[in-house]
Design a protein around this motif. Structure first.
Motif, PDB file in Angstrom:
ATOM      1  N   ARG A   2     -13.071  21.828 -11.498  1.00  0.00           N
ATOM      2  CA  ARG A   2     -13.683  22.252 -12.751  1.00  0.00           C
ATOM      3  C   ARG A   2     -12.603  22.506 -13.803  1.00  0.00           C
ATOM      4  NH1 ARG A   2     -13.905  27.160 -14.518  1.00  0.00           N
ATOM      5  NH2 ARG A   2     -13.408  28.055 -12.478  1.00  0.00           N
ATOM      6  N   ARG A   4     -10.404  24.141 -16.691  1.00  0.00           N
ATOM      7  CA  ARG A   4     -10.132  25.537 -17.026  1.00  0.00           C
ATOM      8  C   ARG A   4     -10.787  25.903 -18.351  1.00  0.00           C
ATOM      9  NH1 ARG A   4      -4.460  24.262 -16.015  1.00  0.00           N
ATOM     10  NH2 ARG A   4      -4.328  24.129 -18.264  1.00  0.00           N
ATOM     11  N   GLN A   5     -11.266  27.130 -18.436  1.00  0.00           N
ATOM     12  CA  GLN A   5     -11.703  27.648 -19.723  1.00  0.00           C
ATOM     13  C   GLN A   5     -10.548  28.337 -20.443  1.00  0.00           C
ATOM     14  OE1 GLN A   5     -15.169  30.150 -19.625  1.00  0.00           O
ATOM     15  NE2 GLN A   5     -15.043  30.665 -21.801  1.00  0.00           N
ATOM     16  N   ARG A 202     -16.129  39.835 -21.517  1.00  0.00           N
ATOM     17  CA  ARG A 202     -16.940  38.818 -20.857  1.00  0.00           C
ATOM     18  C   ARG A 202     -17.534  39.337 -19.554  1.00  0.00           C
ATOM     19  NH1 ARG A 202     -15.621  33.481 -22.451  1.00  0.00           N
ATOM     20  NH2 ARG A 202     -15.152  33.559 -24.687  1.00  0.00           N
ATOM     21  N   PHE A 203     -16.820  40.280 -18.905  1.00  0.00           N
ATOM     22  CA  PHE A 203     -17.243  40.766 -17.596  1.00  0.00           C
ATOM     23  C   PHE A 203     -16.551  42.098 -17.352  1.00  0.00           C
ATOM     24  CE2 PHE A 203     -16.649  40.703 -12.846  1.00  0.00           C
ATOM     25  CZ  PHE A 203     -17.999  40.761 -12.504  1.00  0.00           C
ATOM     26  N   TRP A 214     -15.078  36.407 -10.120  1.00  0.00           N
ATOM     27  CA  TRP A 214     -15.466  36.009 -11.483  1.00  0.00           C
ATOM     28  C   TRP A 214     -14.457  35.001 -12.057  1.00  0.00           C
ATOM     29  CZ3 TRP A 214     -13.692  35.827 -16.446  1.00  0.00           C
ATOM     30  CH2 TRP A 214     -14.640  35.608 -17.445  1.00  0.00           C
ATOM     31  N   ALA A 217     -14.846  31.529 -10.728  1.00  0.00           N
ATOM     32  CA  ALA A 217     -16.017  30.826 -11.215  1.00  0.00           C
ATOM     33  C   ALA A 217     -16.003  30.542 -12.718  1.00  0.00           C
ATOM     34  CB  ALA A 217     -17.290  31.641 -10.891  1.00  0.00           C
ATOM     35  N   HIS A 218     -15.283  31.382 -13.483  1.00  0.00           N
ATOM     36  CA  HIS A 218     -15.429  31.314 -14.946  1.00  0.00           C
ATOM     37  C   HIS A 218     -14.132  31.064 -15.709  1.00  0.00           C
ATOM     38  CE1 HIS A 218     -19.604  32.659 -14.732  1.00  0.00           C
ATOM     39  NE2 HIS A 218     -19.201  33.562 -13.834  1.00  0.00           N
ATOM     40  N   ALA A 219     -12.982  31.224 -15.076  1.00  0.00           N
ATOM     41  CA  ALA A 219     -11.729  31.083 -15.837  1.00  0.00           C
ATOM     42  C   ALA A 219     -11.231  29.656 -15.853  1.00  0.00           C
ATOM     43  CB  ALA A 219     -10.656  32.005 -15.256  1.00  0.00           C
TER      44      ALA A 219
END
Length: 219
Positions: A2, A4-5, A202-203, A214, A217-219
Motif C-alpha cells: 500500500r 504511504r500516506q 487523526r487518532f 493504526w 493501516a493508515h500511515a
C-alpha cells in the motif's frame, strides 16, 4: 505494498516513546522545592512536559524569581540524572519503529529535551541509527512553535501534508496544527487525552500496540 500516506513521521520523546513522565514530574517538583518555591501539583508539573526545559520550569514554578532559574535548572538535572537509568522505552516501541523503517518512512524526533539529553537517551536505549533526523528545544524554537517541524520537513524535502507528528501532549499536537501537519495523540503519557480533541488528531492511541496497529493501516 500500500502506498504511504506520510513520508516523514516525527515522534515526541518523553511520554511517547520513553516511559519517563512520572520521573520527570517528580524531578520538577523536587527542583522547585530545592530553590524555595511552592511544590507544583502533579497536574501542573506534568503539564509542562514537552516544553523547553527552562520554559517548562518557569511555567511550573511561577513563584520562583528569574535570578534563581539557573539553579532551578541545575537542580532539575541533578534529580533527573539520579533516575536516568530507571527509564526505559515503552514496551513495543522497538517493533513499531522497525515496522516503519521497513516501510521506508523517514523517522525523526521532535522533543523538548536538550541535544545532550536526547543524544544520551538515544545511546542508552540503543536507538542510534534508527532515526533519520531530530530537533531539540535548545537548538530551535520550543513547542508549540512549529519551527522544529518546519526544519525537519525542509531537511527531508517533505510537504506538510506528507508529515505526521505523534505526541502525548497538547504542545505536540498544537505544534502540528501550527505547522500544517497531521497528528496522532497518545493517551499513556503526560496529558489527559480529553484535551486532544480540539486539536483534531487523526487518532488517539491508548497503548503502543494501538499506535502500531493504526500506523500499519493508515500511515
Amino acid at each position: 505494498m500500500r502506498p504511504r500516506q506520510f513520508d516523514l513521521i516525527a515522534f515526541d520523546w518523553d511520554g511517547t516513546l520513553f516511559d519517563s513522565t512520572q520521573i520527570i514530574t517528580r524531578c520538577i517538583q523536587l527542583a522547585v522545592v530545592d530553590v524555595g518555591g511552592a511544590k507544583p501539583s502533579d497536574e501542573a508539573a506534568s503539564y509542562v512536559i514537552g516544553m523547553a526545559l527552562m520554559q517548562a520550569l518557569a511555567h511550573a514554578a511561577p513563584d520562583v524569581p528569574q535570578d534563581k532559574y539557573p539553579l532551578l535548572g541545575e537542580r532539575y538535572r541533578f534529580h533527573y540524572m539520579k533516575h536516568a537509568n530507571d527509564i526505559a522505552l515503552f514496551e513495543g516501541v522497538l517493533p513499531l519503529l522497525a515496522t516503519l523503517r521497513e516501510r521506508h518512512h523517514w523517522l525523526a524526533v521532535a522533543t523538548g529535551k536538550s541535544r545532550r539529553g536526547l543524544d544520551e537517551a538515544l545511546h542508552t536505549s540503543e536507538l542510534k541509527g534508527v532515526f533519520d533526523g531530530s530537533r531539540t528545544a535548545d537548538e530551535t524554537a520550543g513547542k508549540p512553535h512549529p519551527r522544529m517541524l518546519h526544519e525537519l520537513m525542509r531537511e527531508f524535502g517533505v510537504e506538510p501534508e506528507r508529515t505526521l507528528m505523534i505526541g502525548d501532549t497538547t504542545h505536540d499536537l498544537q505544534m502540528a496544527v501550527n505547522a500544517g501537519c497531521a497528528s496522532v495523540g497518545v493517551s499513556y503519557g503526560a496529558h489527559d487525552h480529553g484535551q486532544f480533541e480540539p486539536l483534531n488528531p487523526r487518532f488517539i492511541a491508548h497503548s503502543v500496540k494501538e499506535l502500531h496497529d493504526w500506523l500499519s493501516a493508515h500511515a
